[in-house]
Design a protein around this motif. Structure first.
Motif, PDB file in Angstrom:
ATOM      1  N   ASP A  31       0.846  -1.212   0.000  1.00 21.26           N
ATOM      2  CA  ASP A  31       0.000   0.000   0.000  1.00 21.26           C
ATOM      3  C   ASP A  31       0.874   1.251   0.000  1.00 21.26           C
ATOM      4  N   HIS A  32       0.516   2.157  -0.838  1.00 21.06           N
ATOM      5  CA  HIS A  32       1.176   3.469  -0.944  1.00 21.06           C
ATOM      6  C   HIS A  32       2.687   3.352  -1.013  1.00 21.06           C
ATOM      7  N   PHE A  33       3.138   2.476  -1.826  1.00 18.59           N
ATOM      8  CA  PHE A  33       4.587   2.255  -1.922  1.00 18.59           C
ATOM      9  C   PHE A  33       5.299   3.482  -2.517  1.00 18.59           C
ATOM     10  N   LYS A  34       4.595   4.164  -3.358  1.00 18.25           N
ATOM     11  CA  LYS A  34       5.183   5.360  -3.988  1.00 18.25           C
ATOM     12  C   LYS A  34       5.660   6.343  -2.930  1.00 18.25           C
ATOM     13  N   ARG A  35       4.876   6.401  -1.849  1.00 20.10           N
ATOM     14  CA  ARG A  35       5.188   7.353  -0.765  1.00 20.10           C
ATOM     15  C   ARG A  35       6.530   6.996  -0.110  1.00 20.10           C
ATOM     16  N   ILE A  36       6.745   5.700   0.016  1.00 19.59           N
ATOM     17  CA  ILE A  36       7.991   5.238   0.654  1.00 19.59           C
ATOM     18  C   ILE A  36       9.186   5.702  -0.180  1.00 19.59           C
TER      19      ILE A  36
ATOM     20  N   ASN B 288       5.847 -17.063   5.689  1.00 22.97           N
ATOM     21  CA  ASN B 288       4.472 -17.403   6.034  1.00 22.97           C
ATOM     22  C   ASN B 288       3.803 -18.398   5.083  1.00 22.97           C
ATOM     23  N   ILE B 289       4.431 -18.653   3.957  1.00 24.36           N
ATOM     24  CA  ILE B 289       3.829 -19.641   3.036  1.00 24.36           C
ATOM     25  C   ILE B 289       4.499 -21.005   3.223  1.00 24.36           C
ATOM     26  N   ARG B 290       3.867 -22.055   2.666  1.00 28.97           N
ATOM     27  CA  ARG B 290       4.413 -23.411   2.822  1.00 28.97           C
ATOM     28  C   ARG B 290       5.447 -23.693   1.710  1.00 28.97           C
ATOM     29  N   GLN B 291       6.079 -24.845   1.844  1.00 28.16           N
ATOM     30  CA  GLN B 291       7.154 -25.162   0.887  1.00 28.16           C
ATOM     31  C   GLN B 291       6.640 -25.352  -0.536  1.00 28.16           C
ATOM     32  N   LEU B 292       5.426 -25.861  -0.647  1.00 27.16           N
ATOM     33  CA  LEU B 292       4.902 -26.114  -2.000  1.00 27.16           C
ATOM     34  C   LEU B 292       4.308 -24.851  -2.640  1.00 27.16           C
ATOM     35  N   ASP B 293       4.136 -23.767  -1.815  1.00 27.49           N
ATOM     36  CA  ASP B 293       3.623 -22.506  -2.371  1.00 27.49           C
ATOM     37  C   ASP B 293       4.799 -21.717  -2.960  1.00 27.49           C
ATOM     38  N   THR B 294       4.498 -20.920  -4.019  1.00 29.92           N
ATOM     39  CA  THR B 294       5.587 -20.160  -4.660  1.00 29.92           C
ATOM     40  C   THR B 294       5.197 -18.687  -4.822  1.00 29.92           C
ATOM     41  N   LEU B 295       6.215 -17.852  -4.482  1.00 30.33           N
ATOM     42  CA  LEU B 295       6.005 -16.392  -4.537  1.00 30.33           C
ATOM     43  C   LEU B 295       6.677 -15.840  -5.793  1.00 30.33           C
ATOM     44  N   TYR B 296       5.969 -14.956  -6.523  1.00 26.57           N
ATOM     45  CA  TYR B 296       6.513 -14.358  -7.748  1.00 26.57           C
ATOM     46  C   TYR B 296       6.405 -12.846  -7.647  1.00 26.57           C
ATOM     47  N   ARG B 297       7.435 -12.158  -8.185  1.00 21.52           N
ATOM     48  CA  ARG B 297       7.321 -10.686  -8.297  1.00 21.52           C
ATOM     49  C   ARG B 297       6.796 -10.414  -9.704  1.00 21.52           C
ATOM     50  N   THR B 298       5.573  -9.993  -9.802  1.00 22.36           N
ATOM     51  CA  THR B 298       4.938  -9.830 -11.122  1.00 22.36           C
ATOM     52  C   THR B 298       5.033  -8.387 -11.638  1.00 22.36           C
ATOM     53  N   GLY B 299       5.338  -7.430 -10.713  1.00 12.31           N
ATOM     54  CA  GLY B 299       5.491  -6.028 -11.129  1.00 12.31           C
ATOM     55  C   GLY B 299       6.400  -5.326 -10.137  1.00 12.31           C
ATOM     56  N   GLY B 300       6.404  -3.977 -10.136  1.00  9.08           N
ATOM     57  CA  GLY B 300       7.276  -3.215  -9.237  1.00  9.08           C
ATOM     58  C   GLY B 300       7.094  -3.605  -7.782  1.00  9.08           C
ATOM     59  N   GLU B 301       5.877  -3.338  -7.212  1.00  5.47           N
ATOM     60  CA  GLU B 301       5.613  -3.740  -5.819  1.00  5.47           C
ATOM     61  C   GLU B 301       4.414  -4.665  -5.770  1.00  5.47           C
ATOM     62  N   GLU B 302       4.269  -5.419  -6.885  1.00  5.23           N
ATOM     63  CA  GLU B 302       3.157  -6.395  -6.989  1.00  5.23           C
ATOM     64  C   GLU B 302       3.730  -7.819  -7.004  1.00  5.23           C
ATOM     65  N   PHE B 303       3.027  -8.674  -6.243  1.00  2.40           N
ATOM     66  CA  PHE B 303       3.478 -10.070  -6.128  1.00  2.40           C
ATOM     67  C   PHE B 303       2.286 -11.003  -6.276  1.00  2.40           C
ATOM     68  N   SER B 304       2.586 -12.273  -6.635  1.00  2.00           N
ATOM     69  CA  SER B 304       1.518 -13.284  -6.643  1.00  2.00           C
ATOM     70  C   SER B 304       2.047 -14.526  -5.941  1.00  2.00           C
ATOM     71  N   ILE B 305       1.089 -15.273  -5.358  1.00  2.00           N
ATOM     72  CA  ILE B 305       1.488 -16.530  -4.699  1.00  2.00           C
ATOM     73  C   ILE B 305       0.565 -17.627  -5.241  1.00  2.00           C
ATOM     74  N   LEU B 306       1.209 -18.673  -5.823  1.00  3.88           N
ATOM     75  CA  LEU B 306       0.444 -19.831  -6.317  1.00  3.88           C
ATOM     76  C   LEU B 306       0.429 -20.877  -5.217  1.00  3.88           C
ATOM     77  N   LEU B 307      -0.768 -21.394  -4.910  1.00  6.98           N
ATOM     78  CA  LEU B 307      -0.880 -22.348  -3.796  1.00  6.98           C
ATOM     79  C   LEU B 307      -1.493 -23.662  -4.318  1.00  6.98           C
ATOM     80  N   PRO B 308      -0.648 -24.607  -4.784  1.00  8.57           N
ATOM     81  CA  PRO B 308      -1.183 -25.882  -5.292  1.00  8.57           C
ATOM     82  C   PRO B 308      -1.809 -26.707  -4.161  1.00  8.57           C
TER      83      PRO B 308
END
Ligand SMILES: Nc1nc2c(ncn2[C@@H]2O[C@H](COP(=O)(O)OP(=O)(O)OP(=O)(O)O)[C@@H](O)[C@H]2O)c(=O)[nH]1
Length: 451
Positions: free
Chosen positions: A330-335, A358-378
């Motif tokens: 949130d409001h990363f631009k301000r930082i 905070n995620i499990r071993q089978l979950d994966t975190l991706y940086r999809t944009g500047g301060e945007e991320f996604s987490i895939l949880l199989p």
């Protein structure tokens, strides 16, 4: 220090041939010596024993002829008949003939005493000399008889002397026969010994030759087996795309050409293996470069696209739930604006670390944009994804970021809906849920299942 001999195949074969030739050479030398000895023995029999037997036989014949004539002569004397001149001449001729044979026999015996290997000829020579003396006595007595001196005395003496001569002549022939027989036996014995030694040497040579040849063949076969095992090891590792098991490579201990070949092959295997290791490392590094975000070290957009396709396909195939979280600071631009870009970068790194914890071993975190991320949880139900999202949100909100202090994040959650769903719709729902979380005041988790 003495350098150990390098037993090449040529040296091994050469060594075997040398041993065999040495045996054949010894066999030849032995045959030559033995045959020369046997020939000398046979020559001795031919040069001494055979003529001596002939002379003795001649003496015996002459003595018999002379005796027959002498008997006739004595009978005539007893009947007071006159003997003819011719009869007298005949007896003298036989005497001369016998003398000649004596001379020859004595000459041969003397040479035998000097040259022959056996000392038995001394006895023969002695017997011959005695016999000659006896013969001379008989001759003297007979000559006296011819001349008419003491007829009755001389008659008995002639007969007695002649008998004596007869006995000695038989002994002589018998003696010569014995010597010849003994010598023939010795020659035969030597021939047997020669045959036995020749056969033995031949058999020993054959055994040594066969054994050495077998040893060379076994050692070459063992080397070839090891080399072909090593080649198979490498080829099956390459075929199955596995690491070359360098530890299983067999070593050929022999110092011949096969040992050298195996040594070179082992070096080549080690070089190829280390080359493959290097390539794998480089390829891994390239892959990481291509798929990881260099700032936060989590996976990048490229990997995200690839993984989304893969996990959607897996969920469809395995009929397992697949959840997705979109996360935005949130409001990363301000930082950035307040503390500068570097502080913004560090904040991004911290956010990623907290999310990873905070995620499990089978979950994966991706940086999809500047301060945007996604987490895939199989294999994750929606409720679990919501629980996980809430936990991440809370952890970030509670964390005291260096320089920045407290910040918040917003999260959008959704669930893949199987065959009716698509990758695009799946992402879109998560994105919309995130937008919803932002719209509803940020620092929130929002869920959307239907657009
Ligand atoms: N430090 C840093 N900043 C980045 C990076 N990538 C993108 N940004 C900044 O992230 C900011 C994103 O700002 P916005 O899209 O306006 O969103 P926001 O300020 O977070 O506001 P909301 O998302 O609406 O809460 C921009 O100022 C970008 O310059 C990065 O790698 N490092």
């Amino acid at each position: 220090m003495i350098k150990p001999i390098r037993w090449t195949i040529a040296k091994k074969v050469g060594g075997t041939v040398f041993i065999l030739l040495s045996i054949i050479f010894s066999l030849l030398i032995h045959s030559l010596i033995a045959l020369t000895e046997i020939e000398a023995e046979l020559n001795e029999i031919a040069a001494i024993d055979v003529p001596l037997t002939e002379y003795a036989n001649e003496i015996e014949i002459a003595q018999l002829e002379q005796r027959i004539l002498m008997d006739e002569f004595i009978h005539k004397k007893l009947a007071k008949k006159e003997h003819t001149k011719k009869e007298e001449q005949e007896i003298i001729q036989w005497q001369v003939r016998m003398n000649e044979q004596f001379e020859l026999a004595i000459k041969t015996s003397k040479s035998a005493v000097n040259t022959a290997s056996s000392s038995e000829f001394k006895d023969i020579l002695a017997t011959l000399n005695t016999l000659k003396k006896e013969h001379e006595i008989v001759n003297t007595l007979f000559n006296q008889l011819i001349n008419g001196e003491n007829i009755s005395v001389n008659l008995d003496a002639v007969i007695k002397q002649d008998e004596n001569f007869d006995r000695l002549a038989i002994d002589l022939i018998h003696g010569i026969e014995q010597i010849t027989k003994r010598k023939a036996n010795i020659v035969l014995e030597h021939e047997h010994q020669f045959a036995i030694i020749s056969y033995s040497l031949g058999i020993v040579g054959a055994i040594i030759g066969i054994s050495l040849a077998t040893l060379i063949i076994i050692s070459i076969k063992a080397s070839i087996n090891k080399i072909s095992y090593n080649i198979n090891l490498v080829s099956s590792a390459i075929k199955s795309n596995k690491d070359i098991p360098v530890g299983q490579v067999e070593k050929v201990k022999s110092t011949d050409e096969f040992g050298e070949l195996s040594h070179n092959l082992t070096n080549m295997i080690n070089e190829v293996s280390s080359d493959i290791d290097k390539r794998e490392k480089v390829s891994k590094e390239l892959n990481e470069l291509a798929t990881k975000d260099h700032l936060t070290q989590c996976f990048n957009r490229f990997k995200w696209d690839e993984s989304l396709k893969l996990e959607v396909a897996r969920s469809l195939n395995s009929h397992t739930p697949l959840s997705l979280i979109f996360l935005d600071i949130d409001h990363f631009k301000r930082i950035n604006d307040t503390y500068g870009h570097d502080v913004g970068d560090n904040t991004l790194i911290d956010v990623v670390n907290i999310a990873q914890q905070n995620i499990r071993q089978l979950d994966t975190l991706y940086r999809t944009g500047g301060e945007e991320f996604s987490i895939l949880l199989p294999n994750t139900k929606l409720t679990d994804a919501q629980f996980l999202s809430e936990r991440i949100r809370k952890s970030i909100a509670e964390f005291d970021f260096k320089t920045v202090g407290h910040i918040t994040i917003s999260l959008g959650v959704t669930l893949f809906k199987g065959k009716e769903d698509t990758e695009l719709a799946f992402s879109k729902r998560a994105d919309t849920a995130l937008y919803q979380a932002k719209e509803s005041g940020r620092n929130k988790v929002s869920t959307i299942l239907e657009l």
